[in-house]
Design a protein around this motif. Structure first.
Motif, PDB file in Angstrom:
ATOM      1  N   ALA A  16      -5.598  -0.892   1.468  1.00 27.31           N
ATOM      2  CA  ALA A  16      -6.694  -1.371   2.304  1.00 27.31           C
ATOM      3  C   ALA A  16      -6.405  -2.827   2.627  1.00 27.31           C
ATOM      4  O   ALA A  16      -6.255  -3.651   1.731  1.00 27.31           O
ATOM      5  CB  ALA A  16      -8.018  -1.237   1.572  1.00 27.31           C
ATOM      6  N   VAL A  69      -5.632   0.564   7.226  1.00 22.70           N
ATOM      7  CA  VAL A  69      -5.156   1.339   6.089  1.00 22.70           C
ATOM      8  C   VAL A  69      -3.666   1.544   6.328  1.00 22.70           C
ATOM      9  O   VAL A  69      -3.270   2.109   7.339  1.00 22.70           O
ATOM     10  CB  VAL A  69      -5.885   2.696   5.967  1.00 22.70           C
ATOM     11  N   GLU A 110     -10.841   3.992   1.767  1.00 29.88           N
ATOM     12  CA  GLU A 110     -11.920   3.562   2.659  1.00 29.88           C
ATOM     13  C   GLU A 110     -13.234   3.385   1.908  1.00 29.88           C
ATOM     14  O   GLU A 110     -13.973   2.440   2.158  1.00 29.88           O
ATOM     15  CB  GLU A 110     -12.085   4.556   3.800  1.00 29.88           C
TER      16      GLU A 110
END
Length: 158
Positions: A16, A69, A110
Protein backbone atom coordinates in the motif's frame (compact mmCIF):
# COMPACT_ATOMS: atom_id res chain seq x y z
CA UNK A 1 -3.57 -25.12 -21.40
CA UNK A 2 -3.71 -26.27 -17.78
CA UNK A 3 -3.10 -24.06 -14.78
CA UNK A 4 -0.01 -24.60 -12.69
CA UNK A 5 -0.49 -26.46 -9.43
CA UNK A 6 -0.86 -24.17 -6.44
CA UNK A 7 2.60 -24.96 -5.07
CA UNK A 8 4.22 -23.88 -8.36
CA UNK A 9 2.35 -20.59 -8.83
CA UNK A 10 4.20 -17.35 -8.06
CA UNK A 11 3.51 -15.83 -4.64
CA UNK A 12 2.81 -12.12 -4.38
CA UNK A 13 2.89 -9.36 -1.77
CA UNK A 14 0.96 -6.14 -2.11
CA UNK A 15 2.37 -2.80 -0.98
CA UNK A 16 0.00 0.00 0.00
CA UNK A 17 1.67 3.20 -1.21
CA UNK A 18 0.62 6.71 -0.22
CA UNK A 19 1.17 9.44 -2.83
CA UNK A 20 1.32 13.20 -2.27
CA UNK A 21 2.12 16.11 -4.57
CA UNK A 22 1.07 19.68 -5.26
CA UNK A 23 -2.71 20.22 -5.61
CA UNK A 24 -2.54 20.93 -9.36
CA UNK A 25 -0.48 17.81 -10.22
CA UNK A 26 -1.99 15.43 -12.76
CA UNK A 27 -0.59 11.92 -12.47
CA UNK A 28 -2.04 8.83 -14.12
CA UNK A 29 -1.57 5.15 -13.37
CA UNK A 30 0.47 4.63 -16.53
CA UNK A 31 2.81 7.52 -15.74
CA UNK A 32 3.43 6.22 -12.23
CA UNK A 33 3.95 2.66 -13.52
CA UNK A 34 6.48 3.82 -16.12
CA UNK A 35 8.52 5.84 -13.63
CA UNK A 36 8.43 2.98 -11.10
CA UNK A 37 9.78 0.58 -13.72
CA UNK A 38 12.53 3.04 -14.68
CA UNK A 39 13.47 3.53 -11.02
CA UNK A 40 13.62 -0.23 -10.43
CA UNK A 41 15.67 -0.76 -13.58
CA UNK A 42 18.13 2.01 -12.69
CA UNK A 43 18.54 0.77 -9.11
CA UNK A 44 18.43 -3.02 -9.56
CA UNK A 45 19.38 -3.53 -13.21
CA UNK A 46 17.38 -5.44 -15.82
CA UNK A 47 17.57 -8.83 -14.12
CA UNK A 48 16.86 -7.43 -10.65
CA UNK A 49 13.86 -5.41 -11.75
CA UNK A 50 12.45 -8.48 -13.53
CA UNK A 51 12.82 -10.51 -10.32
CA UNK A 52 11.01 -7.88 -8.26
CA UNK A 53 8.30 -7.43 -10.94
CA UNK A 54 6.74 -4.19 -9.60
CA UNK A 55 3.27 -3.81 -11.07
CA UNK A 56 0.81 -1.07 -10.15
CA UNK A 57 -2.32 -3.06 -9.39
CA UNK A 58 -4.58 -0.28 -8.13
CA UNK A 59 -4.23 3.50 -8.45
CA UNK A 60 -6.19 6.57 -7.35
CA UNK A 61 -4.83 10.14 -7.42
CA UNK A 62 -6.69 13.45 -7.33
CA UNK A 63 -6.25 16.90 -5.79
CA UNK A 64 -2.59 16.22 -5.05
CA UNK A 65 -3.09 13.10 -2.92
CA UNK A 66 -3.80 9.47 -3.57
CA UNK A 67 -2.69 5.89 -3.17
CA UNK A 68 -1.55 2.89 -5.16
CA UNK A 69 -1.36 -0.86 -4.63
CA UNK A 70 1.90 -2.26 -6.00
CA UNK A 71 2.25 -6.01 -6.56
CA UNK A 72 5.71 -7.56 -6.04
CA UNK A 73 7.06 -11.08 -5.73
CA UNK A 74 7.26 -12.55 -2.26
CA UNK A 75 10.77 -12.22 -0.88
CA UNK A 76 11.46 -9.07 -2.92
CA UNK A 77 9.59 -6.58 -0.73
CA UNK A 78 12.74 -4.81 0.52
CA UNK A 79 14.06 -4.29 -3.00
CA UNK A 80 10.64 -3.03 -4.13
CA UNK A 81 10.56 -0.55 -1.25
CA UNK A 82 14.00 0.70 -2.31
CA UNK A 83 12.80 1.16 -5.90
CA UNK A 84 9.72 3.06 -4.69
CA UNK A 85 11.97 5.33 -2.63
CA UNK A 86 13.78 6.29 -5.85
CA UNK A 87 10.59 7.70 -7.41
CA UNK A 88 10.64 11.41 -6.61
CA UNK A 89 8.77 12.85 -9.59
CA UNK A 90 6.34 11.76 -12.28
CA UNK A 91 6.00 13.75 -15.52
CA UNK A 92 8.07 16.55 -14.01
CA UNK A 93 5.69 16.84 -11.03
CA UNK A 94 7.34 16.29 -7.63
CA UNK A 95 5.85 13.28 -5.84
CA UNK A 96 6.14 12.08 -2.27
CA UNK A 97 5.92 8.28 -2.01
CA UNK A 98 5.39 6.44 1.29
CA UNK A 99 4.85 2.71 1.81
CA UNK A 100 2.03 2.40 4.35
CA UNK A 101 2.13 -1.37 4.69
CA UNK A 102 2.55 -4.79 3.12
CA UNK A 103 -0.07 -7.51 2.81
CA UNK A 104 -0.59 -10.91 1.23
CA UNK A 105 -3.86 -10.04 -0.55
CA UNK A 106 -5.21 -6.97 -2.32
CA UNK A 107 -8.29 -6.95 -0.15
CA UNK A 108 -6.34 -6.97 3.12
CA UNK A 109 -4.00 -4.32 1.73
CA UNK A 110 -6.86 -1.95 0.94
CA UNK A 111 -8.77 -2.63 4.17
CA UNK A 112 -5.79 -2.24 6.50
CA UNK A 113 -3.69 0.49 4.92
CA UNK A 114 -5.76 2.50 2.44
CA UNK A 115 -8.28 4.42 4.45
CA UNK A 116 -11.10 6.17 2.65
CA UNK A 117 -12.23 8.92 2.57
CA UNK A 118 -9.01 10.86 2.47
CA UNK A 119 -8.43 14.25 4.02
CA UNK A 120 -10.98 16.75 2.66
CA UNK A 121 -9.60 19.49 0.44
CA UNK A 122 -10.83 23.06 0.38
CA UNK A 123 -9.68 26.17 -1.42
CA UNK A 124 -9.59 29.50 0.40
CA UNK A 125 -7.63 32.74 0.70
CA UNK A 126 -4.84 32.98 3.27
CA UNK A 127 -2.53 35.76 4.40
CA UNK A 128 1.03 34.88 3.42
CA UNK A 129 4.13 37.04 2.79
CA UNK A 130 2.25 40.32 3.32
CA UNK A 131 -0.38 39.44 0.72
CA UNK A 132 -3.65 37.59 0.46
CA UNK A 133 -3.21 34.48 -1.69
CA UNK A 134 -5.26 31.55 -2.92
CA UNK A 135 -4.40 28.31 -1.14
CA UNK A 136 -5.42 24.67 -1.11
CA UNK A 137 -5.95 23.44 2.45
CA UNK A 138 -5.59 19.77 3.41
CA UNK A 139 -5.45 20.03 7.16
CA UNK A 140 -2.88 20.55 8.64
CA UNK A 141 -1.14 21.34 5.31
CA UNK A 142 -1.65 24.60 3.43
CA UNK A 143 -0.31 24.96 -0.13
CA UNK A 144 -0.31 28.66 -1.02
CA UNK A 145 -0.06 29.71 -4.67
CA UNK A 146 3.07 31.79 -5.24
CA UNK A 147 3.71 32.79 -8.84
CA UNK A 148 3.37 29.74 -11.09
CA UNK A 149 3.72 27.15 -8.31
CA UNK A 150 2.86 26.38 -4.73
CA UNK A 151 4.64 26.93 -1.43
CA UNK A 152 3.88 24.38 1.28
CA UNK A 153 3.30 25.26 4.89
CA UNK A 154 1.07 24.57 7.87
CA UNK A 155 -1.94 26.39 9.27
CA UNK A 156 0.32 28.08 11.81
CA UNK A 157 2.45 29.59 9.01
CA UNK A 158 -0.47 31.49 7.47
Amino acid sequence: MKHLPKHLRPRWRYLAVGLESWPDARISRGDFQRDLWYAAQNLLGDAGSAEVDCTVYGFDFEDGAGHAVVRVRRGEVDRARAALACVDEVNGQPLGVRVRGVSGTVRACEENYIHRPQVPTEERKVAFADAERRAVVRSPRVDARVGDGFLGGTELDT
